[in-house]
Motif scaffolding. Structure first.
Motif, PDB file in Angstrom:
ATOM      1  N   PRO A   1       0.793  -1.235   0.000  1.00  0.00           N
ATOM      2  CA  PRO A   1       0.000   0.000   0.000  1.00  0.00           C
ATOM      3  C   PRO A   1       0.822   1.280   0.000  1.00  0.00           C
ATOM      4  O   PRO A   1       0.378   2.285  -0.544  1.00  0.00           O
ATOM      5  CB  PRO A   1      -0.845  -0.127   1.281  1.00  0.00           C
ATOM      6  N   ALA A   2       2.018   1.247   0.582  1.00  0.00           N
ATOM      7  CA  ALA A   2       2.844   2.454   0.580  1.00  0.00           C
ATOM      8  C   ALA A   2       3.301   2.822  -0.823  1.00  0.00           C
ATOM      9  O   ALA A   2       3.559   3.994  -1.114  1.00  0.00           O
ATOM     10  CB  ALA A   2       4.048   2.274   1.499  1.00  0.00           C
ATOM     11  N   ASP A   3       3.406   1.843  -1.700  1.00  0.00           N
ATOM     12  CA  ASP A   3       3.765   2.113  -3.097  1.00  0.00           C
ATOM     13  C   ASP A   3       2.534   2.464  -3.920  1.00  0.00           C
ATOM     14  O   ASP A   3       2.625   3.239  -4.878  1.00  0.00           O
ATOM     15  CB  ASP A   3       4.456   0.897  -3.715  1.00  0.00           C
ATOM     16  N   ALA A   4       1.392   1.888  -3.563  1.00  0.00           N
ATOM     17  CA  ALA A   4       0.179   2.081  -4.360  1.00  0.00           C
ATOM     18  C   ALA A   4      -0.506   3.415  -4.083  1.00  0.00           C
ATOM     19  O   ALA A   4      -1.154   3.972  -4.976  1.00  0.00           O
ATOM     20  CB  ALA A   4      -0.800   0.945  -4.091  1.00  0.00           C
ATOM     21  N   ALA A   5      -0.369   3.940  -2.876  1.00  0.00           N
ATOM     22  CA  ALA A   5      -1.109   5.142  -2.492  1.00  0.00           C
ATOM     23  C   ALA A   5      -0.483   6.405  -3.078  1.00  0.00           C
ATOM     24  O   ALA A   5       0.721   6.466  -3.343  1.00  0.00           O
ATOM     25  CB  ALA A   5      -1.164   5.259  -0.973  1.00  0.00           C
ATOM     26  N   ASP A   6      -1.310   7.424  -3.253  1.00  0.00           N
ATOM     27  CA  ASP A   6      -0.814   8.723  -3.717  1.00  0.00           C
ATOM     28  C   ASP A   6      -0.104   9.481  -2.609  1.00  0.00           C
ATOM     29  O   ASP A   6       0.813  10.260  -2.866  1.00  0.00           O
ATOM     30  CB  ASP A   6      -1.991   9.582  -4.221  1.00  0.00           C
ATOM     31  N   VAL A   7      -0.542   9.277  -1.376  1.00  0.00           N
ATOM     32  CA  VAL A   7       0.028   9.945  -0.209  1.00  0.00           C
ATOM     33  C   VAL A   7       0.235   8.910   0.888  1.00  0.00           C
ATOM     34  O   VAL A   7      -0.659   8.100   1.150  1.00  0.00           O
ATOM     35  CB  VAL A   7      -0.903  11.063   0.314  1.00  0.00           C
ATOM     36  N   VAL A   8       1.402   8.933   1.510  1.00  0.00           N
ATOM     37  CA  VAL A   8       1.687   8.052   2.640  1.00  0.00           C
ATOM     38  C   VAL A   8       1.907   8.914   3.875  1.00  0.00           C
ATOM     39  O   VAL A   8       2.639   9.913   3.830  1.00  0.00           O
ATOM     40  CB  VAL A   8       2.934   7.179   2.380  1.00  0.00           C
ATOM     41  N   VAL A   9       1.262   8.536   4.966  1.00  0.00           N
ATOM     42  CA  VAL A   9       1.411   9.252   6.232  1.00  0.00           C
ATOM     43  C   VAL A   9       1.933   8.264   7.265  1.00  0.00           C
ATOM     44  O   VAL A   9       1.271   7.261   7.560  1.00  0.00           O
ATOM     45  CB  VAL A   9       0.073   9.857   6.707  1.00  0.00           C
ATOM     46  N   ARG A  10       3.111   8.540   7.808  1.00  0.00           N
ATOM     47  CA  ARG A  10       3.664   7.698   8.873  1.00  0.00           C
ATOM     48  C   ARG A  10       3.041   8.136  10.184  1.00  0.00           C
ATOM     49  O   ARG A  10       3.127   9.296  10.558  1.00  0.00           O
ATOM     50  CB  ARG A  10       5.182   7.842   8.919  1.00  0.00           C
ATOM     51  N   ALA A  11       2.400   7.196  10.877  1.00  0.00           N
ATOM     52  CA  ALA A  11       1.623   7.549  12.062  1.00  0.00           C
ATOM     53  C   ALA A  11       2.016   6.702  13.263  1.00  0.00           C
ATOM     54  O   ALA A  11       1.178   6.399  14.116  1.00  0.00           O
ATOM     55  CB  ALA A  11       0.133   7.408  11.771  1.00  0.00           C
ATOM     56  N   ASP A  12       3.305   6.323  13.359  1.00  0.00           N
ATOM     57  CA  ASP A  12       3.757   5.542  14.507  1.00  0.00           C
ATOM     58  C   ASP A  12       3.457   6.264  15.814  1.00  0.00           C
ATOM     59  O   ASP A  12       3.004   5.660  16.777  1.00  0.00           O
ATOM     60  CB  ASP A  12       5.254   5.268  14.399  1.00  0.00           C
ATOM     61  N   ASP A  13       3.762   7.559  15.842  1.00  0.00           N
ATOM     62  CA  ASP A  13       3.405   8.409  16.977  1.00  0.00           C
ATOM     63  C   ASP A  13       2.278   9.314  16.504  1.00  0.00           C
ATOM     64  O   ASP A  13       2.521  10.232  15.712  1.00  0.00           O
ATOM     65  CB  ASP A  13       4.600   9.241  17.427  1.00  0.00           C
ATOM     66  N   PRO A  14       1.047   9.095  16.946  1.00  0.00           N
ATOM     67  CA  PRO A  14      -0.070   9.889  16.421  1.00  0.00           C
ATOM     68  C   PRO A  14       0.048  11.380  16.708  1.00  0.00           C
ATOM     69  O   PRO A  14      -0.612  12.180  16.064  1.00  0.00           O
ATOM     70  CB  PRO A  14      -1.287   9.282  17.117  1.00  0.00           C
ATOM     71  N   ARG A  15       0.918  11.736  17.638  1.00  0.00           N
ATOM     72  CA  ARG A  15       1.114  13.164  17.933  1.00  0.00           C
ATOM     73  C   ARG A  15       2.049  13.826  16.943  1.00  0.00           C
ATOM     74  O   ARG A  15       2.063  15.058  16.839  1.00  0.00           O
ATOM     75  CB  ARG A  15       1.672  13.325  19.352  1.00  0.00           C
ATOM     76  N   HIS A  16       2.825  13.023  16.215  1.00  0.00           N
ATOM     77  CA  HIS A  16       3.835  13.583  15.317  1.00  0.00           C
ATOM     78  C   HIS A  16       3.830  12.840  13.989  1.00  0.00           C
ATOM     79  O   HIS A  16       4.757  12.084  13.671  1.00  0.00           O
ATOM     80  CB  HIS A  16       5.226  13.496  15.959  1.00  0.00           C
ATOM     81  N   PRO A  17       2.800  13.024  13.173  1.00  0.00           N
ATOM     82  CA  PRO A  17       2.773  12.357  11.863  1.00  0.00           C
ATOM     83  C   PRO A  17       3.807  12.954  10.914  1.00  0.00           C
ATOM     84  O   PRO A  17       4.276  14.087  11.104  1.00  0.00           O
ATOM     85  CB  PRO A  17       1.359  12.610  11.377  1.00  0.00           C
ATOM     86  N   ALA A  18       4.131  12.197   9.886  1.00  0.00           N
ATOM     87  CA  ALA A  18       4.988  12.667   8.808  1.00  0.00           C
ATOM     88  C   ALA A  18       4.403  12.164   7.505  1.00  0.00           C
ATOM     89  O   ALA A  18       3.793  11.090   7.473  1.00  0.00           O
ATOM     90  CB  ALA A  18       6.420  12.152   8.999  1.00  0.00           C
ATOM     91  N   TRP A  19       4.613  12.913   6.437  1.00  0.00           N
ATOM     92  CA  TRP A  19       3.987  12.510   5.177  1.00  0.00           C
ATOM     93  C   TRP A  19       4.957  12.586   4.019  1.00  0.00           C
ATOM     94  O   TRP A  19       6.017  13.215   4.085  1.00  0.00           O
ATOM     95  CB  TRP A  19       2.738  13.347   4.903  1.00  0.00           C
ATOM     96  N   SER A  20       4.561  11.923   2.946  1.00  0.00           N
ATOM     97  CA  SER A  20       5.390  11.828   1.749  1.00  0.00           C
ATOM     98  C   SER A  20       5.198  13.014   0.822  1.00  0.00           C
ATOM     99  O   SER A  20       5.950  13.154  -0.150  1.00  0.00           O
ATOM    100  CB  SER A  20       5.035  10.564   0.985  1.00  0.00           C
ATOM    101  N   GLY A  21       4.181  13.842   1.082  1.00  0.00           N
ATOM    102  CA  GLY A  21       3.763  14.819   0.092  1.00  0.00           C
ATOM    103  C   GLY A  21       2.921  14.121  -0.963  1.00  0.00           C
ATOM    104  O   GLY A  21       2.699  12.911  -0.938  1.00  0.00           O
ATOM    105  N   LEU A  22       2.433  14.897  -1.908  1.00  0.00           N
ATOM    106  CA  LEU A  22       1.615  14.345  -2.991  1.00  0.00           C
ATOM    107  C   LEU A  22       2.529  13.840  -4.094  1.00  0.00           C
ATOM    108  O   LEU A  22       3.357  14.588  -4.609  1.00  0.00           O
ATOM    109  CB  LEU A  22       0.658  15.426  -3.512  1.00  0.00           C
ATOM    110  N   ARG A  23       2.386  12.566  -4.431  1.00  0.00           N
ATOM    111  CA  ARG A  23       3.310  11.956  -5.388  1.00  0.00           C
ATOM    112  C   ARG A  23       2.661  11.845  -6.765  1.00  0.00           C
ATOM    113  O   ARG A  23       1.463  11.766  -6.885  1.00  0.00           O
ATOM    114  CB  ARG A  23       3.708  10.561  -4.905  1.00  0.00           C
TER     115      ARG A  23
END
Length: 210
Positions: free
Chosen positions: A188-210
């Motif tokens: 899914p990380a390859d298939a999605a347009d946007v990936v959001v890392r949510a290991d710590d829900p207080r500090h998400p990180a994202w891939s930007g729009l690909r």
């Protein structure tokens, strides 16, 4: 994959700006967004924030959760109540999602979407009324294991948890093999347009729009 820190509020705003600039194209006069993620990532929360950000931009929005489209218990529990393969391929009623959610939003469709179909507590049909989504409106569908079904999304967002975070935050540990299979078969990380890392829900990180 390079990820940048972001807040959930900024993420919702950035996605809303992007969606607001999309053209429905050949998929009919409605846009469809998928927010994919395991229950531990709580995909309904960012989906709701995105919906609100779109409404503030003047767009009609309908949010639908796949938890309202479970199959009857007799089918979900055919091989036991904790069978990960059934959870992966037979827990959610994808045929009903095609028929009741995506079908009405196809070109020439009625725009009348069923927001939910099955109540897992009573194990009966919810009998919810259909809701109309006006042309130009946006469907936001959220839930686990959304990708790989060829749903006609205009934008897909995948909430990603590391294996350790997924194991720590998943209450129903028996489902973990289903998400491992999802990683192997769908990536899914390859298939999605946007990936959001949510290991710590207080500090998400994202891939930007690909």
């Amino acid at each position: 994959m390079r990820l940048e820190p972001i807040t959930w509020e900024r993420l919702a705003d950035a996605l809303a700006v992007h969606v607001d600039g999309l053209s429905p194209g050949d998929g009919g006069p409605w846009l469809k967004v998928g927010v994919d993620g395991p229950p531990a990532a709580r995909p309904g929360e960012p989906a709701g924030m995105l919906a609100e950000a779109l409404r503030l931009r003047g767009r009609a929005v309908m949010t639908v959760g796949t938890e309202g489209f479970l199959r009857p218990a007799s089918l979900r529990y055919e091989y036991g109540k904790e069978d990960p393969d059934t959870y992966y391929s037979g827990w959610f009623d994808t045929a009903a999602l095609w028929r009741e959610v995506f079908g009405p939003l196809e070109p020439g469709g009625s725009g009348r979407v069923l927001p939910d179909l099955w109540d897992p507590v009573t194990d009966r049909a919810t009998r919810s009324p259909y809701r109309a989504l006006v042309p130009g409106g946006v469907l936001v569908l959220h839930g686990p294991l959304l990708l790989g079904h060829w749903f006609p999304f205009d934008l897909t967002v995948h909430l990603r948890l590391s294996r350790g975070a997924l194991a720590r935050r998943t209450e129903e540990a028996w489902t973990l093999p289903a998400f491992e299979r999802y990683e192997d078969e769908v990536a899914p990380a390859d298939a999605a347009d946007v990936v959001v890392r949510a290991d710590d829900p207080r500090h998400p990180a994202w891939s930007g729009l690909r």
